[in-house]
Design a protein around this motif. Structure first.
Motif, short mmCIF file in Angstrom:
data_model
loop_
_atom_site.label_atom_id
_atom_site.label_comp_id
_atom_site.label_asym_id
_atom_site.label_seq_id
_atom_site.Cartn_x
_atom_site.Cartn_y
_atom_site.Cartn_z
N PHE A 176 35.56 43.14 34.64
CA PHE A 176 35.67 44.08 35.75
C PHE A 176 35.35 45.49 35.28
N THR A 177 34.95 46.34 36.24
CA THR A 177 34.65 47.72 35.93
C THR A 177 35.47 48.64 36.82
N THR A 178 36.01 49.70 36.22
CA THR A 178 36.72 50.71 37.01
C THR A 178 35.76 51.77 37.53
N ASP A 179 34.46 51.62 37.24
CA ASP A 179 33.46 52.56 37.76
C ASP A 179 33.27 52.42 39.27
N VAL A 180 33.66 51.27 39.80
CA VAL A 180 33.52 51.00 41.24
C VAL A 180 34.92 50.85 41.83
N PRO A 181 35.28 51.67 42.83
CA PRO A 181 36.67 51.75 43.30
C PRO A 181 37.08 50.66 44.28
N PHE A 182 36.72 49.41 44.02
CA PHE A 182 37.16 48.29 44.84
C PHE A 182 37.82 47.26 43.93
N GLN A 183 39.06 46.90 44.24
CA GLN A 183 39.75 45.88 43.46
C GLN A 183 39.44 44.51 44.07
N ASP A 184 38.19 44.13 43.97
CA ASP A 184 37.72 42.93 44.65
C ASP A 184 36.69 42.22 43.79
N GLY A 185 36.22 41.08 44.26
CA GLY A 185 35.22 40.32 43.53
C GLY A 185 34.72 39.17 44.36
N GLY A 211 42.20 41.59 42.72
CA GLY A 211 43.47 41.97 42.11
C GLY A 211 43.38 42.64 40.77
N LEU A 212 42.16 42.84 40.26
CA LEU A 212 41.98 43.58 39.02
C LEU A 212 41.72 45.06 39.35
N PRO A 213 41.94 45.97 38.41
CA PRO A 213 41.79 47.41 38.71
C PRO A 213 40.33 47.86 38.74
N GLY A 214 39.53 47.20 39.56
CA GLY A 214 38.12 47.54 39.69
C GLY A 214 37.33 46.35 40.19
N LEU A 215 36.04 46.54 40.37
CA LEU A 215 35.18 45.47 40.87
C LEU A 215 34.87 44.46 39.78
N ILE A 216 34.92 43.16 40.13
CA ILE A 216 34.56 42.11 39.19
C ILE A 216 33.04 42.01 39.14
N VAL A 217 32.48 42.25 37.97
CA VAL A 217 31.03 42.23 37.76
C VAL A 217 30.56 40.83 37.40
N LYS A 218 31.41 40.09 36.72
CA LYS A 218 31.08 38.73 36.30
C LYS A 218 32.36 37.92 36.21
N VAL A 219 32.31 36.66 36.63
CA VAL A 219 33.44 35.76 36.44
C VAL A 219 32.89 34.35 36.26
N GLU A 220 33.44 33.62 35.28
CA GLU A 220 32.99 32.26 35.00
C GLU A 220 34.17 31.44 34.52
N ASP A 221 34.08 30.13 34.73
CA ASP A 221 35.17 29.26 34.27
C ASP A 221 34.93 28.84 32.83
N SER A 222 35.97 28.39 32.18
CA SER A 222 35.91 28.10 30.75
C SER A 222 35.01 26.93 30.40
N LYS A 223 34.72 26.06 31.38
CA LYS A 223 33.86 24.90 31.13
C LYS A 223 32.38 25.22 31.34
N GLY A 224 32.10 26.39 31.89
CA GLY A 224 30.71 26.75 32.17
C GLY A 224 30.14 26.05 33.40
N ASP A 225 31.03 25.61 34.30
CA ASP A 225 30.56 24.92 35.51
C ASP A 225 30.15 25.89 36.61
N TYR A 226 30.85 27.02 36.72
CA TYR A 226 30.60 27.99 37.78
C TYR A 226 30.58 29.40 37.21
N SER A 227 29.63 30.19 37.71
CA SER A 227 29.53 31.57 37.27
C SER A 227 29.05 32.45 38.42
N PHE A 228 29.62 33.64 38.53
CA PHE A 228 29.22 34.63 39.52
C PHE A 228 28.83 35.90 38.77
N ASP A 229 27.59 36.33 38.93
CA ASP A 229 27.07 37.48 38.18
C ASP A 229 26.49 38.51 39.14
#
Length: 278
Positions: free
Chosen positions: A154-163, A169-187
């Motif tokens: 996540f980045t605090t450069d963007v003032p949205f606690q969203d993704g 729920g993180l203190p900034g915008l989620i730039v990337k999120v992926e699961d530990s198995k590498g099945d799903y990724s959002f970039d």
């Protein structure tokens, strides 16, 4: 439109005064656990205002646009070939209300529209690791949700606690999120300003249920999609007598019905690795 690797300077002030902002994510998915080399890729949009956000697939917006054009030019008839090309694995929308904290999931099972409010919270653990993604300075975080372990940057450069998806729920915008198995990724790939939140058509009445009831209906559909649709058309869903899309019920001829049933069974067979495991 701005690429993520380009201009970020001044983005914060632009976001504050814009009517709405669109964050475009590339979503990669391994939906078939028996063929992990097959990777599906689609774009999805996160449209955000200070009050709420909506997450949905790019193909959903294209389908709505196609429906509108066909109604206007073809008297309501539809080109099935064009619609087939717009079939999507992101066939749902997620609305987040920042004032109430409500996170509402909308999706279709067979012919019927359902929605439920997410009743699980995400407990994030912010980690010390940092990274630069494009021009964004990001920090890593971890959560366990719906049977998977997820890592987000996540980045605090963007003032949205969203993704994307249900993540927030993180203190900034989620730039990337992926699961530990590498099945799903959002970039995150692009950002742009838009005039207002997109108004997506729902195509019929929406059956409001609890999450567990939705999951039971989805499990029944995955087990035997053809039988589920027959029961649904008779009003025997067990929750509510469903409404068909557009309010009318048309029974396909036997050949079309057999083709549809075979296609659904094949799709269910290959889509055996959902984003939520429990």
């Amino acid at each position: 439109m701005k690429k993520i690797g380009l201009i970020v300077l001044g983005l914060t002030s632009q976001i504050i005064f814009a009517q709405a902002n669109r964050f475009i994510y590339q979503v990669t998915m391994k939906t078939d656990s028996t063929n992990r080399s097959e990777i599906k890729t689609e774009n999805a949009y996160l449209d955000v205002t200070p009050e709420k956000s909506i997450f949905y697939g790019e193909k959903r917006l294209q389908r709505d646009s196609l429906f509108t054009r066909m109604r206007q030019t073809n008297g309501g008839s539809f080109d099935r070939t064009q619609m087939q090309n717009l079939r999507s694995h992101i066939d749902f929308t997620i609305e987040k209300d920042f004032k109430t904290g409500k996170n509402t999931y909308h999706s279709r099972i067979a012919r019927d529209q359902y929605s439920y409010d997410e009743d699980r919270t995400m407990e994030w653990k912010i980690l010390p690791e940092t990274a630069e993604i494009g021009d964004y300075k990001t920090q890593k975080a971890q959560t366990n949700f719906a049977g998977r372990t997820w890592f987000a940057w996540f980045t605090t450069d963007v003032p949205f606690q969203d993704g994307p998806y249900k993540f927030s729920g993180l203190p900034g915008l989620i730039v990337k999120v992926e699961d530990s198995k590498g099945d799903y990724s959002f970039d995150l790939k692009e950002t742009k300003k838009i005039g207002a939140l997109t108004n997506l058509s729902q195509g019929g009445n929406i059956v409001k249920v609890k999450r567990k009831d939705y999951e039971k209906q989805e499990a029944l559909f995955r087990k035997d999609p053809a039988s589920f649709m027959q029961t649904s058309m008779r009003g025997g869903s067990g929750i509510s007598a469903p409404q068909s899309r557009g309010g009318s019920m048309r029974t396909p001829d036997p050949a079309q019905r057999k083709q549809m049933e075979d296609r659904m069974k094949e799709e269910m067979k290959k889509n055996n690795n959902p984003i939520e495991l429990k």
